[in-house]
Design a protein around this motif. Structure first.
Motif, short mmCIF file in Angstrom:
data_model
loop_
_atom_site.label_atom_id
_atom_site.label_comp_id
_atom_site.label_asym_id
_atom_site.label_seq_id
_atom_site.Cartn_x
_atom_site.Cartn_y
_atom_site.Cartn_z
N GLN A 101 0.82 -1.21 0.00
CA GLN A 101 0.00 0.00 0.00
C GLN A 101 0.85 1.26 0.00
O GLN A 101 0.56 2.24 -0.69
CB GLN A 101 -0.93 0.00 1.22
CG GLN A 101 -2.00 -1.07 1.18
CD GLN A 101 -2.94 -0.91 0.01
OE1 GLN A 101 -3.48 0.17 -0.25
NE2 GLN A 101 -3.14 -2.00 -0.73
N ASN A 102 1.94 1.23 0.78
CA ASN A 102 2.82 2.39 0.90
C ASN A 102 3.86 2.45 -0.22
O ASN A 102 4.50 3.47 -0.42
CB ASN A 102 3.53 2.33 2.26
CG ASN A 102 4.19 3.62 2.66
OD1 ASN A 102 3.55 4.67 2.64
ND2 ASN A 102 5.46 3.57 3.01
N ASN A 103 4.01 1.34 -0.93
CA ASN A 103 5.04 1.15 -1.96
C ASN A 103 6.44 1.38 -1.39
O ASN A 103 7.36 1.75 -2.11
CB ASN A 103 4.82 2.04 -3.18
CG ASN A 103 5.50 1.49 -4.42
OD1 ASN A 103 5.74 0.29 -4.52
ND2 ASN A 103 5.84 2.35 -5.35
N SER A 104 6.59 1.15 -0.11
CA SER A 104 7.88 1.32 0.57
C SER A 104 7.76 0.76 1.98
O SER A 104 6.66 0.68 2.54
CB SER A 104 8.26 2.81 0.63
OG SER A 104 9.39 3.01 1.45
N MET A 105 8.90 0.40 2.54
CA MET A 105 8.94 0.00 3.95
C MET A 105 9.35 1.17 4.83
O MET A 105 9.52 1.01 6.04
CB MET A 105 9.93 -1.14 4.13
CG MET A 105 9.41 -2.50 3.66
SD MET A 105 8.23 -3.23 4.81
CE MET A 105 9.31 -3.58 6.20
N ASP A 106 9.50 2.35 4.25
CA ASP A 106 9.91 3.53 5.01
C ASP A 106 8.69 4.10 5.73
O ASP A 106 8.04 5.04 5.25
CB ASP A 106 10.54 4.56 4.07
CG ASP A 106 11.23 5.69 4.85
OD1 ASP A 106 11.25 5.62 6.09
OD2 ASP A 106 11.73 6.62 4.21
N MET A 107 8.36 3.54 6.86
CA MET A 107 7.17 3.95 7.60
C MET A 107 7.39 3.67 9.08
O MET A 107 8.14 2.77 9.45
CB MET A 107 5.95 3.19 7.09
CG MET A 107 6.14 1.68 6.98
SD MET A 107 4.84 0.86 6.03
CE MET A 107 5.41 -0.85 6.13
N GLY A 108 6.76 4.49 9.90
CA GLY A 108 6.83 4.29 11.34
C GLY A 108 7.44 5.42 12.12
O GLY A 108 7.28 5.48 13.33
N SER A 109 8.14 6.34 11.44
CA SER A 109 8.82 7.40 12.18
C SER A 109 7.95 8.64 12.39
O SER A 109 8.34 9.54 13.13
CB SER A 109 10.11 7.82 11.45
OG SER A 109 9.81 8.34 10.17
N ASP A 110 6.79 8.70 11.75
CA ASP A 110 5.91 9.86 11.90
C ASP A 110 4.60 9.43 12.56
O ASP A 110 4.29 8.25 12.65
CB ASP A 110 5.64 10.50 10.53
CG ASP A 110 4.93 9.54 9.59
OD1 ASP A 110 5.60 8.63 9.07
OD2 ASP A 110 3.71 9.69 9.40
N PHE A 111 3.83 10.43 13.00
CA PHE A 111 2.61 10.12 13.74
C PHE A 111 1.59 9.37 12.87
O PHE A 111 0.85 8.53 13.37
CB PHE A 111 2.00 11.41 14.29
CG PHE A 111 2.70 11.93 15.51
CD1 PHE A 111 2.44 11.40 16.76
CD2 PHE A 111 3.66 12.93 15.39
CE1 PHE A 111 3.09 11.88 17.88
CE2 PHE A 111 4.32 13.41 16.51
CZ PHE A 111 4.04 12.88 17.76
N GLY A 112 1.55 9.68 11.58
CA GLY A 112 0.57 9.04 10.71
C GLY A 112 0.79 7.56 10.49
O GLY A 112 -0.14 6.83 10.17
#
Length: 376
Positions: free
Chosen positions: A204-215
């Motif tokens: 869905q995100n087309n990346s694993m770069d997720m988790g560091s922001d509130f969203g």
């Protein structure tokens, strides 16, 4: 369980854990390789204003997932056979003494780089010091705090990598209370569930770069839950796999090649996210297994020790320095040759400071606090 790979004759002895077990030195060295890659990923991203055209370490954010897998494996190795002789209090104190001194130093550096940044202009000076002080107290306990100017929407905007340390603490708590008690088949069941969620999020995100922001913070918890559990399962099962022993240099080259592989264009829907989650699910555990079984000689052992010692300080302390470099790029708009010059200087400063902090601050504090971790 004993260390399965006997050291080569002419190699110096591996470092030992608190209970006398030899370190998996190749895994420590690979942690250092990943730490350098994530620092380069951030520096290059800031230099190119986060354009992928100027980025060489296209998948450098995956170092976090690699760290979580390593952490689960090493935690299992260091502590699985100590329960009974060690209680929850001793475990938590041991982990705090190991990790938190540098968390606090990173928080101090984050405040200093925010308040005294010479390139940030007026946008940061209007923030009340009371707000900065509250944010400092929160990040000192690894708690999320309000986003600050020129820090995007990060949950830990005084020192961005702290978000993953909070996840590491959550993983350690889950290990001590639940995961250590589970049989391997139940750990594997957790991997099936969290892995399915991870594949969906990555697509869905087309990346694993997720988790560091509130969203997307809950997705960071999912990243940790899968990779940390994977590391624990790998430790339980690693003796059942073939014992190939390529060593640190070869495995570092594989890790570098994976993280520097070109990003798949956005026009190919979901493909980049699926590529990255495949690295996390398939490639990283293979690297950890091969690293755990590897034997190395004297020169490689020395390199692994240095890389392992400096890996955590580099990771947790690099961002406050890079915030200043980022604002230099964003507010001064220097030509590319100047950016590259100061990017190189920033990298050298980060490595030098990390080593100094390790020797002059972290190790002395941990030695002084070690009596707190001993069973009473």
């Amino acid at each position: 369980m004993s260390h399965t790979a006997a050291p080569i004759q002419d190699a110096p002895a591996p470092d030992a854990t608190a209970t006398g077990k030899p370190h998996y030195e190749v895994l420590d060295g690979l942690r250092g390789t990943a730490a350098v890659l994530v620092v380069l990923f951030h520096i290059m991203g800031m230099t190119a204003n986060w354009s992928d055209n100027g980025q060489l370490v296209h998948h450098g954010h995956l170092a976090v997932d690699f760290f979580f897998t390593l952490s689960g494996f090493v935690i299992g190795y260091a502590y699985n056979d100590r329960w009974g002789r060690m209680g929850l209090k001793q475990f938590f104190l041991t982990r705090l003494v190991r990790l938190h001194p540098l968390v606090l130093l990173g928080a101090v550096l984050g405040v200093l780089s925010f308040v005294f940044d010479p390139f940030a202009g007026a946008t940061q000076s209007v923030i009340p010091l009371r707000t900065v002080a509250i944010d400092f107290v929160l990040i000192a306990f690894l708690l999320p705090h309000s986003p600050l100017p020129n820090r995007w929407t990060d949950t830990h905007s005084l020192n961005s990598p702290a978000w993953s340390l909070l996840q590491e603490y959550i993983g350690n708590i889950a290990y001590a209370l639940i995961l250590r008690r589970l049989k391997a088949r139940w750990l594997f069941a957790i991997l099936i569930v969290t892995g399915a969620g991870l594949i969906w999020c990555a697509a869905q995100n087309n990346s694993m770069d997720m988790g560091s922001d509130f969203g997307s913070y809950w997705r960071g918890t999912l990243r940790m839950a899968f990779s940390f559990t994977l590391g624990l399962w790998l430790y339980r099962m690693h003796d059942r796999f073939p014992k190939l022993r390529p060593g640190w240099i070869v495995l570092s080259l594989v890790l570098i090649a994976a993280m520097c592989a070109p990003r798949i264009p956005q026009s190919v829907a979901h493909a980049n996210g699926l590529l990255e989650v495949a690295m996390v699910i398939l490639l990283f555990p293979l690297i950890v297994l091969l690293g755990a079984h590897s034997q190395i000689g004297r020169a490689e052992m020395a390199a692994c020790k240095f890389a392992g010692h400096i890996s955590y300080p580099i990771y947790i302390l690099h961002y406050p320095f890079l915030f200043i470099y980022m604002n230099y790029v964003n507010f001064r708009h220097p030509p590319m040759q100047d950016r590259l010059l100061w990017a190189s200087v920033a990298f050298i400063v980060v490595v030098g400071f990390a080593w100094s902090a390790l020797k002059l601050y972290d190790e002395p504090i941990r030695r002084a606090l070690k009596p707190l971790t001993l069973k009473r």
